[in-house]
Design a protein around this motif. Structure first.
Motif, PDB file in Angstrom:
ATOM      1  N   ILE A 263       0.838  -1.204   0.000  1.00 15.41           N
ATOM      2  CA  ILE A 263       0.000   0.000   0.000  1.00 15.41           C
ATOM      3  C   ILE A 263       0.871   1.252   0.000  1.00 15.41           C
ATOM      4  N   GLN A 264       1.912   1.250   0.807  1.00 17.55           N
ATOM      5  CA  GLN A 264       2.804   2.409   0.857  1.00 17.55           C
ATOM      6  C   GLN A 264       3.508   2.643  -0.475  1.00 17.55           C
ATOM      7  N   LYS A 265       3.711   1.583  -1.231  1.00 13.39           N
ATOM      8  CA  LYS A 265       4.360   1.691  -2.543  1.00 13.39           C
ATOM      9  C   LYS A 265       3.349   1.974  -3.661  1.00 13.39           C
ATOM     10  N   GLY A 266       2.080   2.193  -3.281  1.00 11.53           N
ATOM     11  CA  GLY A 266       1.063   2.481  -4.291  1.00 11.53           C
ATOM     12  C   GLY A 266       0.533   1.252  -4.999  1.00 11.53           C
ATOM     13  N   ARG A 267       0.729   0.098  -4.413  1.00  6.92           N
ATOM     14  CA  ARG A 267       0.249  -1.158  -5.024  1.00  6.92           C
ATOM     15  C   ARG A 267      -0.886  -1.749  -4.189  1.00  6.92           C
ATOM     16  N   GLN A 268      -1.818  -0.900  -3.783  1.00  4.74           N
ATOM     17  CA  GLN A 268      -2.923  -1.361  -2.954  1.00  4.74           C
ATOM     18  C   GLN A 268      -3.845  -2.333  -3.680  1.00  4.74           C
ATOM     19  N   GLU A 269      -3.737  -2.373  -5.019  1.00  5.17           N
ATOM     20  CA  GLU A 269      -4.562  -3.343  -5.760  1.00  5.17           C
ATOM     21  C   GLU A 269      -4.198  -4.779  -5.385  1.00  5.17           C
ATOM     22  N   THR A 270      -2.954  -5.004  -4.945  1.00  7.22           N
ATOM     23  CA  THR A 270      -2.545  -6.347  -4.505  1.00  7.22           C
ATOM     24  C   THR A 270      -3.361  -6.768  -3.282  1.00  7.22           C
ATOM     25  N   THR A 271      -3.476  -5.876  -2.313  1.00  9.98           N
ATOM     26  CA  THR A 271      -4.239  -6.178  -1.099  1.00  9.98           C
ATOM     27  C   THR A 271      -5.727  -6.294  -1.404  1.00  9.98           C
ATOM     28  N   TRP A 272      -6.236  -5.393  -2.252  1.00  7.47           N
ATOM     29  CA  TRP A 272      -7.650  -5.465  -2.624  1.00  7.47           C
ATOM     30  C   TRP A 272      -7.976  -6.779  -3.339  1.00  7.47           C
ATOM     31  N   THR A 273      -7.091  -7.230  -4.201  1.00  4.33           N
ATOM     32  CA  THR A 273      -7.328  -8.486  -4.923  1.00  4.33           C
ATOM     33  C   THR A 273      -7.464  -9.639  -3.938  1.00  4.33           C
ATOM     34  N   ALA A 274      -6.570  -9.677  -2.947  1.00  4.46           N
ATOM     35  CA  ALA A 274      -6.638 -10.748  -1.951  1.00  4.46           C
ATOM     36  C   ALA A 274      -7.933 -10.666  -1.160  1.00  4.46           C
ATOM     37  N   LEU A 275      -8.282  -9.465  -0.690  1.00  2.00           N
ATOM     38  CA  LEU A 275      -9.497  -9.310   0.111  1.00  2.00           C
ATOM     39  C   LEU A 275     -10.743  -9.687  -0.689  1.00  2.00           C
ATOM     40  N   ARG A 276     -10.801  -9.269  -1.936  1.00  2.00           N
ATOM     41  CA  ARG A 276     -11.995  -9.557  -2.741  1.00  2.00           C
ATOM     42  C   ARG A 276     -12.100 -11.038  -3.087  1.00  2.00           C
ATOM     43  N   ARG A 277     -10.967 -11.697  -3.252  1.00  2.00           N
ATOM     44  CA  ARG A 277     -11.011 -13.136  -3.527  1.00  2.00           C
ATOM     45  C   ARG A 277     -11.554 -13.920  -2.333  1.00  2.00           C
ATOM     46  N   PHE A 278     -11.438 -13.331  -1.146  1.00  2.00           N
ATOM     47  CA  PHE A 278     -11.966 -13.985   0.051  1.00  2.00           C
ATOM     48  C   PHE A 278     -13.292 -13.376   0.492  1.00  2.00           C
ATOM     49  N   GLY A 279     -13.962 -12.678  -0.432  1.00  2.00           N
ATOM     50  CA  GLY A 279     -15.353 -12.290  -0.221  1.00  2.00           C
ATOM     51  C   GLY A 279     -15.611 -10.885   0.269  1.00  2.00           C
ATOM     52  N   TYR A 280     -14.582 -10.061   0.432  1.00  2.00           N
ATOM     53  CA  TYR A 280     -14.795  -8.731   0.994  1.00  2.00           C
ATOM     54  C   TYR A 280     -15.245  -7.729  -0.076  1.00  2.00           C
ATOM     55  N   GLY A 281     -16.178  -6.847   0.318  1.00  2.00           N
ATOM     56  CA  GLY A 281     -16.648  -5.791  -0.558  1.00  2.00           C
ATOM     57  C   GLY A 281     -15.897  -4.502  -0.301  1.00  2.00           C
ATOM     58  N   ASP A 282     -16.351  -3.415  -0.931  1.00  2.00           N
ATOM     59  CA  ASP A 282     -15.654  -2.135  -0.831  1.00  2.00           C
ATOM     60  C   ASP A 282     -15.638  -1.592   0.590  1.00  2.00           C
ATOM     61  N   ASN A 283     -16.605  -2.002   1.428  1.00  2.00           N
ATOM     62  CA  ASN A 283     -16.638  -1.552   2.821  1.00  2.00           C
ATOM     63  C   ASN A 283     -15.888  -2.502   3.759  1.00  2.00           C
ATOM     64  N   LEU A 284     -15.185  -3.463   3.165  1.00  2.14           N
ATOM     65  CA  LEU A 284     -14.408  -4.459   3.921  1.00  2.14           C
ATOM     66  C   LEU A 284     -15.270  -5.318   4.832  1.00  2.14           C
ATOM     67  N   GLU A 285     -16.523  -5.468   4.457  1.00  3.78           N
ATOM     68  CA  GLU A 285     -17.401  -6.465   5.055  1.00  3.78           C
ATOM     69  C   GLU A 285     -17.561  -7.596   4.044  1.00  3.78           C
ATOM     70  N   ILE A 286     -17.732  -8.829   4.547  1.00  4.30           N
ATOM     71  CA  ILE A 286     -17.935  -9.938   3.614  1.00  4.30           C
ATOM     72  C   ILE A 286     -19.291  -9.766   2.948  1.00  4.30           C
ATOM     73  N   LYS A 287     -19.324  -9.831   1.630  1.00  4.55           N
ATOM     74  CA  LYS A 287     -20.527  -9.527   0.864  1.00  4.55           C
ATOM     75  C   LYS A 287     -21.600 -10.596   1.060  1.00  4.55           C
ATOM     76  N   GLU A 288     -22.855 -10.147   1.058  1.00  7.08           N
ATOM     77  CA  GLU A 288     -23.977 -11.050   1.274  1.00  7.08           C
ATOM     78  C   GLU A 288     -24.071 -12.091   0.167  1.00  7.08           C
ATOM     79  N   ASP A 289     -23.851 -11.680  -1.090  1.00 12.00           N
ATOM     80  CA  ASP A 289     -23.958 -12.644  -2.184  1.00 12.00           C
ATOM     81  C   ASP A 289     -22.781 -13.613  -2.206  1.00 12.00           C
ATOM     82  N   TYR A 290     -21.705 -13.267  -1.503  1.00  9.49           N
ATOM     83  CA  TYR A 290     -20.596 -14.213  -1.336  1.00  9.49           C
ATOM     84  C   TYR A 290     -20.941 -15.227  -0.249  1.00  9.49           C
ATOM     85  N   LEU A 291     -21.577 -14.747   0.822  1.00 13.09           N
ATOM     86  CA  LEU A 291     -21.955 -15.639   1.915  1.00 13.09           C
ATOM     87  C   LEU A 291     -23.044 -16.613   1.494  1.00 13.09           C
ATOM     88  N   VAL A 292     -24.039 -16.121   0.765  1.00  8.90           N
ATOM     89  CA  VAL A 292     -25.178 -16.966   0.388  1.00  8.90           C
ATOM     90  C   VAL A 292     -25.451 -16.817  -1.110  1.00  8.90           C
TER      91      VAL A 292
END
Length: 624
Positions: A263-292
């Motif tokens: 993130i400090q190097k401006g590569r926050q897309e790396t962290t976002w990719t990981a979070l989204r692959r594990f179900g997180y939405g833009d608010n960093l809550e696990i998305k409802e359509d991912y859960l069910v």
């Protein structure tokens, strides 16, 4: 609607003359425009030519050509705002904080709008980045400001980068991940990354070894890291924090440090990719359509764990059974549920399944509990599979962890079932011992668990039939609700319990049975408290005769005070009935009736033979 569908809308604002229109035209024509109009028309860049593969709409605003009301309308529509200043004009820099940012924040007060500061005309200043310190101060003060970039429409410097950063500010914003004030990951980002670390830590040793790091890489980025790449990652961590790497691999602090560095190097897309692959939405809550995710189920079908789902559940158990005692202690169970935002097991009643003498759920009970939930409420299972990181064959959701059985009507037509989980209702008047019957199915005796004030209305265990193993769910039905529940026909068989010591007990269940009279739902009749003296039942037909006429099995008996093994066969009979789908019954089901019928026939024939013999003797005597 997702950005992938509607696209990203980028709005360029700034004082007249800073070069907003020139920047847009330079991007489109790839050359500096000689004649610049007051404002560029809105342009759309197709998804296939953008780095993020998302359609991008670029909108120009002109003070000279548009009103303030139009500015406010455009600000509301925009996904990201590029505030443009001239690198050679200090007044335009001052106007960033005195006018433009206040307008943006006022209009967008209900929704955080990312901002990119864009310095144009960098070709006209002698010292590149001369005012960058001032801009970095603005970034520190305003978390909405994602980044700043200097460019030149004249010599085409950083033009495409400008719009890439604007797009990235929408798709991969920094603010939810990282606090510039505190210089660390946000709490929600840390929670998400800790969950991902625990899921990827397959052996639960607190370290990601090379194999686990590679699995993380493949799951998130669809590729593997070469050996030298893995080593380089560990070297970077080790150079910055001693506790980040061990001889085995990367620790949790090291994993969090890596993402902080990205993130400090401006590569926050790396962290976002990981979070989204594990179900997180833009608010960093696990998305409802991912859960069910959506699952279509026919009214008379049921849901079971698939073989893949069963394997995952077993692996989950053994991952957290650290002492390998075939049971999850309270500490081990707490470690397991730490993957979930809230403890989903806080209300779980372990009296419904197999536990050890300490009341800790065993491997057999753990699997059975998941099977019970899948049958009763598949959305719960989907949610738990999501929380625990289920994935199979790189599919996007956890639907492969379940299987929907075919319609029961089809089972009846084909006289065969592919189901492996069945539901039996346990019915009887108060005091007959329904709870004891359910607990005995688990090899438990309620008298040994006096500290438990209330037992589950469910009991689930596996039963071995001739050719395969099935799971049977026993559900205790309150007698006053029995008629309604039975008529709904959601179950596979009914167990009618009566008290052999109560003269009026059998009449109650027999009258209920006569009211229901379900053709497709077989019944079994069981006399409880059989260790005590049996009394004659106050009913027109004896219980054994009534069972003979209305059940594939003869009358059964049960006692919670005697050896459970003695009565184990009754649960096999229940499983046999539940497994029956319209074909002929196996083993004792038909044989007992046949034997009883043949026995009566022989008795009748013997009587006829005796009468004939007497008649012949009498006739012979008269003749003589």
């Amino acid at each position: 609607m997702s950005f992938a569908a509607k696209g990203v809308r980028i709005l360029l604002v700034g004082d007249d003359g800073v070069g907003k229109t020139s920047l847009i035209l330079s991007l489109v024509t790839e050359e500096f425009p000689e004649d610049v109009p007051p404002r560029a028309e809105e342009i759309t860049i197709p998804a296939d030519v953008t780095p993020e593969k998302v359609p991008t709409h670029i909108v120009d605003f002109s003070n000279a050509d548009q009103t303030e009301d139009e500015l406010r309308a455009e600000l509301e529509l925009a996904d990201v705002v590029c505030v443009v200043y001239a690198c050679n004009d200090e007044e335009s820099v001052a106007r960033i904080t005195s006018y433009w940012l206040p307008v943006v924040f006022e209009v967008c007060s209900d929704h955080r709008k990312p901002v990119v500061l864009v310095g144009n005309k960098s070709d006209l200043v002698e010292t590149e980045g001369a005012i960058m310190n001032e801009l970095l101060g603005i970034m520190d003060e305003y978390p909405e400001v994602e980044t700043c970039i200097e460019c030149s429409a004249y010599d085409l410097k950083n033009i495409s980068e400008l719009f890439y950063y604007a797009q990235k500010a929408v798709l991969h914003p920094t603010a939810p991940l990282y606090s510039h004030d505190e210089q660390q990951l946000t709490e929600k980002c840390q929670e998400g990354l800790i969950r991902i670390f625990k899921i990827c830590d397959l052996d639960n040793d607190g370290v990601l070894n090379d194999l686990e790091l590679n699995e993380f890489q493949k799951r998130c980025f669809r590729n593997s890291l070469p050996t030298h790449g893995l080593q380089e990652v560990k070297n970077i961590v080790q150079r910055n924090m001693d506790e980040g790497v061990t001889d085995v691999g990367v620790t949790l602090p090291g994993f969090l440090f890596l993402h902080t560095l990205f993130i400090q190097k401006g590569r926050q897309e790396t962290t976002w990719t990981a979070l989204r692959r594990f179900g997180y939405g833009d608010n960093l809550e696990i998305k409802e359509d991912y859960l069910v995710p959506t699952l279509h189920i026919a009214p008379d079908s049921s849901v079971e764990l698939s073989s893949t789902g069963l394997d995952f559940v077993m692996e989950l158990f053994y991952k957290y059974d650290q002492d390998e005692d075939d049971a999850l202690s309270p500490e081990e169970l707490q470690n397991l549920v730490s993957l979930c935002p809230q403890n989903p097991w806080s209300q779980v009643d372990f009296t419904a399944t197999c536990c050890n003498d300490q009341g800790w759920i065993t491997a057999e009970g753990f699997v059975a509990q998941w099977i019970l939930w899948s049958y009763m409420d598949y959305t719960w299972t989907l949610t738990q599979l999501a929380y625990f990181g289920f994935i199979h064959d790189d599919l996007e959701n956890q639907l492969t962890g379940l299987r929907v059985t075919r319609s029961k009507d089809v089972d009846h037509q084909k006289r065969k079932t592919t189901r492996s989980v069945f539901l039996a209702y346990v019915v009887g008047p108060p005091g007959v011992g329904k709870t004891s019957f359910l607990q005995s199915f688990l090899n438990k005796n309620i008298s040994d668990n006096k500290e438990i004030k209330q037992f589950s209305k469910y009991s689930i265990n596996s039963v071995q039939l001739r050719k395969h193993e099935v799971h049977v769910i026993l559900e205790e039905i309150p007698f006053e609700l029995a008629e309604e529940k039975l008529l709904a026909q959601k179950h596979d068989t009914t167990c009618y319990l009566y008290d052999v010591t109560d003269t009026n007990s059998f009449a109650k269940i027999a009258e209920l049975h006569k009211k229901i009279n379900l053709d497709k739902t077989p019944s079994i009749f069981i006399g409880t408290k059989s260790d005590l003296s049996t009394v004659k039942q106050n009913f027109e037909v004896p219980p054994n005769e009534y069972a003979f006429k209305n059940s594939p099995f003869q009358l059964q008996f049960f006692s919670s005070l005697e050896n459970n093994i003695k009565y184990k066969n009754v649960y096999t009979k229940i499983a046999t009935l539940a497994n029956h789908t319209g074909g002929s019954y196996s083993s004792e089901t038909s044989v007992m009736k046949l034997a009883l019928t043949v026995g009566l026939s022989i008795t009748v024939l013997a009587g006829v033979g005796f009468i004939a013999y007497r008649y012949l003797r009498k006739g012979a005597s008269n003749t003589s």
